[in-house]
Motif scaffolding. Structure first.
Motif, PDB file in Angstrom:
ATOM      1  N   ILE A  27      47.512  11.393 -86.578  1.00 24.58           N
ATOM      2  CA  ILE A  27      47.512  11.449 -85.112  1.00 24.58           C
ATOM      3  C   ILE A  27      46.378  12.339 -84.623  1.00 24.58           C
ATOM      4  CG2 ILE A  27      48.805  12.192 -83.082  1.00 24.58           C
ATOM      5  CD1 ILE A  27      51.372  11.460 -84.619  1.00 24.58           C
ATOM      6  N   ALA A  28      46.180  13.476 -85.279  1.00 24.11           N
ATOM      7  CA  ALA A  28      45.102  14.392 -84.890  1.00 24.11           C
ATOM      8  C   ALA A  28      43.742  13.730 -85.058  1.00 24.11           C
ATOM      9  CB  ALA A  28      45.180  15.670 -85.715  1.00 24.11           C
ATOM     10  N   ALA A  39      47.231  19.933 -85.953  1.00 24.07           N
ATOM     11  CA  ALA A  39      47.476  18.764 -85.118  1.00 24.07           C
ATOM     12  C   ALA A  39      47.789  19.153 -83.682  1.00 24.07           C
ATOM     13  CB  ALA A  39      48.610  17.933 -85.704  1.00 24.07           C
ATOM     14  N   LEU A  40      48.581  20.199 -83.509  1.00 22.89           N
ATOM     15  CA  LEU A  40      48.883  20.650 -82.149  1.00 22.89           C
ATOM     16  C   LEU A  40      47.622  21.159 -81.446  1.00 22.89           C
ATOM     17  CD1 LEU A  40      52.303  22.438 -82.695  1.00 22.89           C
ATOM     18  CD2 LEU A  40      51.901  20.379 -81.338  1.00 22.89           C
ATOM     19  N   GLU A  41      46.773  21.884 -82.177  1.00 24.69           N
ATOM     20  CA  GLU A  41      45.544  22.390 -81.572  1.00 24.69           C
ATOM     21  C   GLU A  41      44.594  21.252 -81.210  1.00 24.69           C
ATOM     22  OE1 GLU A  41      41.865  25.540 -82.306  1.00 24.69           O
ATOM     23  OE2 GLU A  41      43.279  25.139 -83.936  1.00 24.69           O
ATOM     24  N   VAL A  42      44.390  20.330 -82.118  1.00 21.99           N
ATOM     25  CA  VAL A  42      43.468  19.230 -81.855  1.00 21.99           C
ATOM     26  C   VAL A  42      43.919  18.408 -80.660  1.00 21.99           C
ATOM     27  CG1 VAL A  42      42.596  17.028 -82.739  1.00 21.99           C
ATOM     28  CG2 VAL A  42      42.579  19.042 -84.210  1.00 21.99           C
ATOM     29  N   ARG A  47      49.142  10.811 -75.188  1.00 15.80           N
ATOM     30  CA  ARG A  47      50.129  10.329 -76.162  1.00 15.80           C
ATOM     31  C   ARG A  47      49.972  11.015 -77.513  1.00 15.80           C
ATOM     32  NH1 ARG A  47      46.082   6.443 -76.593  1.00 15.80           N
ATOM     33  NH2 ARG A  47      45.698   5.598 -78.686  1.00 15.80           N
ATOM     34  N   PHE A  48      48.751  11.402 -77.862  1.00 12.67           N
ATOM     35  CA  PHE A  48      48.545  12.063 -79.154  1.00 12.67           C
ATOM     36  C   PHE A  48      49.296  13.391 -79.205  1.00 12.67           C
ATOM     37  CE2 PHE A  48      44.678   9.438 -78.585  1.00 12.67           C
ATOM     38  CZ  PHE A  48      44.779   8.641 -79.712  1.00 12.67           C
ATOM     39  N   TRP A  49      49.156  14.198 -78.142  1.00 14.46           N
ATOM     40  CA  TRP A  49      49.869  15.479 -78.110  1.00 14.46           C
ATOM     41  C   TRP A  49      51.374  15.258 -78.030  1.00 14.46           C
ATOM     42  CZ3 TRP A  49      53.299  17.676 -74.671  1.00 14.46           C
ATOM     43  CH2 TRP A  49      53.665  19.004 -74.954  1.00 14.46           C
TER      44      TRP A  49
END
Length: 405
Positions: A253-254, A344-347, A368-370
């Motif tokens: 996802i990231a 992933a959360l940061e990106v 949607r990614f976050w």
């Protein structure tokens, strides 16, 4: 879905090596990416998306070659999940869970059981779902002659309506013994409810399931011989295996977020009027953010691939897996899970810094990614993953196998 699968899949044989399977996953991702944002917004049951996974052969990746499967190993499965998740986190999750539930027969069952399941699954391209939420203890399994009867409910049943078969789990009445069994998803008494309404992973069909006297033969109870369970340390490898699915889901996802954002920055972002640059791609702070996020993502991916290879060594010789080897592997998985969660959360949150205000428009779907990462990373607290790592470093202690460790 507005798009169709490549016609070449109908005439070409399935891939025969890891690179070919990752390439096939990239083809699937290309189909999914064309309308991913719109499908996320619609939140419809992903029947067409699952058919795409079947048509591409991805559902057979881990299955035996002699029955039409790909004959691949877990490191390839993780890479495939990552590739699909770049385009659609929900479908990446469904595929990753499918791999785990397909493999569950081998993790828990007898050789006769898992050989039968894997052969049928590969031959008929089954898609697996699972009603195995470990925090719900209200599914009771009773005996009725040569049958087992499952009754109760589970809060989550990822895959539910789009699956061909579902892995059930419950506790044998009057004991502390857990029973796993695979049943057709259309079994009488098995009801999937359309109540999955979360901010992310909206197409995973992860809502509630009720079991009203779902019957299956005693012979289908995984790992039981003469109605007595045959335990192995390898049984407990289900947790680190699915946690590595999570890791690759997050990293996929990231990666998708970063690729989508970079395309937007190159083609649509405007430079800041006071920055002195004609193009957004020339602004030093924009370049720095992309470099920073990419470096962190690459490092996390490298660690994930290394840990996947370590895990494959355990899968290669199940009967030789010791408690110590399993525990040390779980800690390695915990470490990469913590890193992947943070990255992933940061990106997925910082991409907006380098795409601009117009990129927050609903039509772009960058949020949607976050939403997907934020939703799934709450599956189990990452602080407890770091605790596993810290305890091993300081005291040499390995985690006791549980539903989450």
């Amino acid at each position: 879905m507005a798009t169709v699968a490549p016609s070449a899949w109908q005439t070409e044989p399935v891939p025969s090596d890891p690179r070919g399977w990752v390439d096939r996953a990239a083809e699937v991702a290309a189909v999914l990416s064309t309308d991913a944002a719109a499908r996320d917004k619609a939140g419809a049951t992903p029947y067409a998306e699952i058919q795409l996974l079947k048509d591409s052969g991805l559902v057979t990746l881990l299955g035996p070659v002699e029955h039409g499967g790909g004959g691949q190993h877990w490191p390839t499965a993780y890479r495939v999940v990552r590739e699909v998740a770049k385009a659609d986190g929900s479908i990446g999750q469904l595929l990753g869970y499918h791999y785990l539930w397909n493999w569950a027969a081998r993790l828990v069952g007898t050789r006769e059981q898992w050989e039968l399941v894997e052969a049928e699954a590969a031959r008929d391209r089954w898609f697996f779902g699972g009603a195995v939420n470990p925090r719900d203890n209200d599914v009771v399994v009773t005996e009725d002659g040569d049958d087992l009867v499952f009754t109760g409910r589970k809060s989550f049943s990822t895959g539910s309506k789009v699956s061909d078969v579902t892995v059930l789990e419950g506790v044998l009445e009057g004991t502390q013994t857990h029973v796993f069994a695979i049943v057709p998803s259309g079994s009488e008494g098995l009801t999937f409810h359309d109540d999955w309404d979360n901010i992310g992973q909206r197409l995973t069909e992860s809502g509630t399931v009720t079991l009203d006297g779902v019957r299956t033969p005693w012979a289908s109870a995984a790992g039981f011989v003469d109605r007595v369970f045959q335990p192995r340390v390898y049984n407990t490898l289900n947790v680190p295996t699915i946690q590595l699915v999570f890791v690759n889901l997050y990293l996929g996802i990231a990666a998708g977020a970063l690729e989508t954002a970079a395309t937007y920055t190159r083609t649509r972002s405007r430079s800041w009027l006071h920055g002195g640059y004609d193009r957004a791609v020339d602004e030093p702070y924009v370049i720095d953010v992309y470099g920073d996020l990419t470096a962190k993502l690459w490092a996390a991916e490298a660690l994930a691939e290394q840990v996947a290879q370590e895990g494959q060594k355990l899968h290669d010789d199940p009967d030789a897996v010791t408690e110590r080897a399993r525990g040390e592997f779980e800690v390695r998985v915990a470490a990469v899970k913590a890193v992947a969660t943070d990255v992933a959360l940061e990106v997925t949150s910082r991409i907006f810094e380098v795409t601009g205000a117009r990129a927050t428009a609903g039509a772009e779907g960058l949020d949607r990614f976050w939403r997907n990462v934020r939703t799934h990373t709450l599956h189990d607290p990452v602080a407890y993953k770091r605790r596993e790592v810290g305890r091993l470093v300081l005291t040499g202690e390995i985690p006791e196998p549980t539903w989450y460790s």
